[in-house]
Motif scaffolding. Structure first.
Motif, PDB file in Angstrom:
ATOM      1  N   ALA A   1       0.841  -1.147  -0.106  1.00 25.06           N
ATOM      2  CA  ALA A   1       0.047   0.076  -0.191  1.00 25.06           C
ATOM      3  C   ALA A   1       0.721   1.390  -0.149  1.00 25.06           C
TER       4      ALA A   1
ATOM      5  N   LYS B   1       1.949   2.404  -3.117  1.00 23.30           N
ATOM      6  CA  LYS B   1       0.776   2.417  -4.148  1.00 23.30           C
ATOM      7  C   LYS B   1       0.425   1.437  -5.100  1.00 23.30           C
TER       8      LYS B   1
ATOM      9  N   TYR C   1      -1.536  -0.994  -5.339  1.00 23.95           N
ATOM     10  CA  TYR C   1      -2.726  -1.634  -4.757  1.00 23.95           C
ATOM     11  C   TYR C   1      -3.030  -2.793  -5.495  1.00 23.95           C
TER      12      TYR C   1
ATOM     13  N   TYR D   1     -10.940  -0.513   0.409  1.00 25.31           N
ATOM     14  CA  TYR D   1     -10.042   0.814   0.593  1.00 25.31           C
ATOM     15  C   TYR D   1      -9.114   0.527  -0.620  1.00 25.31           C
ATOM     16  N   TYR D   2      -8.679  -0.434  -1.039  1.00 29.29           N
ATOM     17  CA  TYR D   2      -7.784  -0.404  -2.180  1.00 29.29           C
ATOM     18  C   TYR D   2      -8.297  -0.111  -3.418  1.00 29.29           C
TER      19      TYR D   2
ATOM     20  N   LYS E   1     -10.943   1.254  -3.749  1.00 30.01           N
ATOM     21  CA  LYS E   1     -11.353   2.665  -4.067  1.00 30.01           C
ATOM     22  C   LYS E   1     -10.227   3.419  -4.450  1.00 30.01           C
ATOM     23  N   ARG E   2      -8.966   3.225  -3.954  1.00 27.07           N
ATOM     24  CA  ARG E   2      -7.901   4.046  -4.316  1.00 27.07           C
ATOM     25  C   ARG E   2      -7.713   3.780  -6.181  1.00 27.07           C
TER      26      ARG E   2
ATOM     27  N   ASP F   1      -9.945   3.798  -8.011  1.00 29.29           N
ATOM     28  CA  ASP F   1     -11.135   4.083  -8.880  1.00 29.29           C
ATOM     29  C   ASP F   1     -12.009   3.059  -9.473  1.00 29.29           C
TER      30      ASP F   1
END
Length: 586
Positions: free
Chosen positions: A19, A22, A24, A56-57, A59-60, A62
């Motif tokens: 994470a 980044k 993800y 959460y990931y 969402k990161r 998109d």
């Protein structure tokens, strides 16, 4: 020796490394491993954590429909474990996704649901987050006063909890939202005052918040007065700072506002900024921002005589994708809200292992034997009670029939006999009419009594007979509202249940006709795989539900429903009508 918990903890550390980089996609893959191991170990806290991490990931990345799905999984597990704080936090995550998709009504509903779990707790940051989401959604829906009311609730809550741990960034966002609402209400001076205070306090130490404040101020000054000379310089200054910071979301906002600013006065320059906003939005992969940029870019290119076919096609694709994502999110919400019984079995906590297998088997066997004895006793007792109730009901039926014939018909027939025995020459025309009307009334009541005590056809024509029963109580004074049911509605309902439901509705309608003074009665029937629900509603005089309102008729109604393992619930207040809800299993 490494325990299973140590292994799960180590896996979380590995996920954290991905994470931070980044990466993800790798974080999601390892979060799935975490979920599998946690389920095998029956560790509910790690199961919830694995679901949350995937949400959460995603969402990161998109991928908002997938993010919503896993947040929803985590939320369901929180509910099963009675973790109200966790449930409220996940609903906040889900509401923010709906808000970012432009589904403001859905986001507001989900955030309001989250307050059920958090209001009254010490989770001030989460509660303010839910208030903020509702406030923003209300603003985007054009409900500015309601939006301001929810914003006021945030500040009232923070004043009541001055030591609450709220980040500076969140507090600044809440304050800027207030300025935006006030500008939407045309309270520009109040809005400028808030933004100016934010700009003064952040100018030297927080360029992100400073650039946001002056960008909004420049836009609102332009909305207030299209010729305000400060607007352009504020917008350009904000853009310059954001270019230096390279904050993509901020650059989208600045270029959108500049495209709007130059839209009427300098279309080529406005087009330049709209194209930049479009490029930044694509880089961020934000569908809502892309559509907002294209809403400016397309008319500008068209007015300048440029080809718009490529952008128009792209607009259609993005809009379709956004709508599909919204639909996916709505379907997930609906499944959780109205069909919790169909949640996947793997979401449930695995049963704890019992150390002593032999002892477990003995306890299980003992429980089974005791249960069987109890079941036999309950069945025997129920059968005896049912026989007793049937005898009592038969006796009461005979009494009711005798009373109806004597009280309701005997006196009227005797009266008509005395009239008929008069000399024909003495009977005037009006009396003849009264005699005929009396005979007609007696005929109708005899027909109703016959219908009440006649055997009921429970075969394929039951549906028609049932509907005919309901409609037969309609009169010029009382309108009966019903809806025709599908031909197979009663197929899986037992003959016994059909008879009891028929008699129950008959009793309710007779009671209505005698006592309620209702002008309108509505009866609806619904069915799923497990039960039938029938709702009776009238607008009559009602009764006080806190008092002893059950006469013989309504007591019989309850006995009938008990006989088929069903329920009938009454809801009424004096002069506010009666609602009766009947439910029984198929």
């Amino acid at each position: 020796m490494q325990t299973e918990t140590d292994s799960l903890g180590q896996l979380i550390k590995e996920i954290g490394v991905f994470a931070k980089k980044k990466d993800y996609q790798s974080a999601i893959i390892h979060s799935k491993k975490l979920l599998h191991k946690a389920q095998f170990a029956s560790d509910s806290s790690y199961i919830i954590n694995a679901y949350w991490r995937q949400g959460y990931y995603f969402k990161r990345m998109d991928q908002l429909d997938s993010a919503y799905f896993y947040f929803d999984k985590s939320y369901s597990m929180n509910l099963k474990l009675h973790d109200s704080i966790g449930a409220g936090d996940r609903l906040l995550d889900m509401a923010n996704i709906q808000k970012s998709l432009g589904d403001y009504s859905g986001g507001m509903i989900t955030a309001t649901e989250g307050l059920k779990y958090l209001e009254g707790s010490n989770e001030i940051e989460s509660i303010t987050g839910l208030y903020q989401t509702i406030s923003v959604c209300q603003k985007e829906l054009g409900n500015y006063k309601e939006s301001l009311r929810w914003n006021d609730k945030i500040f009232s809550l923070l004043n009541a909890h001055p030591t609450a741990d709220i980040t500076t960034e969140n507090l600044s966002a809440i304050t800027i939202t207030r300025a935006n609402i006030l500008a939407a209400l045309h309270s520009y001076n109040s809005s400028f005052g808030i933004l100016d205070r934010i700009a003064q306090s952040t100018k030297g130490n927080n360029q992100i918040q400073y650039s946001r404040a002056i960008c909004n101020m420049g836009h609102f000054k332009w909305l207030e007065n299209k010729n305000n000379p400060e607007s352009e310089s504020l917008l350009l200054n904000s853009l310059k700072i954001r270019q230096e910071l390279n904050t993509v979301s901020g650059l989208i906002s600045s270029t959108i506002h500049l495209a709007e600013y130059y839209f009427e006065t300098n279309k080529p320059l406005a087009l330049t900024y709209a194209q930049k906003a479009f490029a930044y939005s694509k880089k961020l992969n934000n569908s809502v921002a892309i559509l907002e940029a294209l809403d400016l870019l397309l008319p500008l290119k068209k007015s300048l005589g440029q080809d718009v076919s490529e952008e128009a096609i792209y607009y259609s694709k993005v809009q379709n994708k956004l709508e599909k994502t919204k639909q996916a999110v709505r379907s997930i919400y609906a499944a959780t809200k109205y069909d919790n019984d169909t949640l996947e079995k793997r979401n449930l906590m695995l049963l704890a292992q019992v150390a002593n297998k032999e002892k477990q088997n003995i306890m299980a066997l003992s429980a089974t034997v005791i249960s069987l004895i109890l079941i036999v006793f309950v069945v025997f007792y129920k059968n005896q009670q049912k026989k007793k109730e049937q005898l009592e009901m038969a006796y009461k039926t005979e009494l009711r029939l005798s009373k109806k014939l004597h009280d309701e018909l005997g006196n009227d027939i005797f009266y008509l006999m005395t009239q008929v025995q008069k000399d024909p020459q003495e009977i005037v025309a009006s009396e003849k009419v009264i005699i005929l009307e009396g005979l007609n009334s007696i005929y109708k009541r005899i027909r109703d009594i016959s219908k009440e005590y006649t055997a009921i056809n429970t075969g394929e024509n039951f549906g028609k007979e049932f509907l005919a029963l309901l409609n037969s109580y309609s009169s010029p004074k009382t309108k009966i509202i019903t809806k025709e049911l599908t031909s197979d509605f009663w197929d899986k309902v037992s003959a016994e249940a059909k008879i009891e439901v028929y008699r129950v509705l008959q009793e309710l309608l007779v009671n209505m006709k005698k006592h309620s003074q209702a002008s309108m009665v509505a009866i609806t029937c619904a069915k799923n795989n497990k039960q039938v629900v029938i709702k009776y509603v009238d607008n009559g005089v009602g009764f006080n539900a806190t008092e002893n309102y059950l006469g013989n008729g309504l007591t019989n109604v309850e006995n009938r429903m008990n006989g088929i393992n069903g329920n009938i619930n009454f809801d009424s207040k004096q002069n506010e009508g009666v609602t009766a809800t009947i439910t029984f299993a198929i």
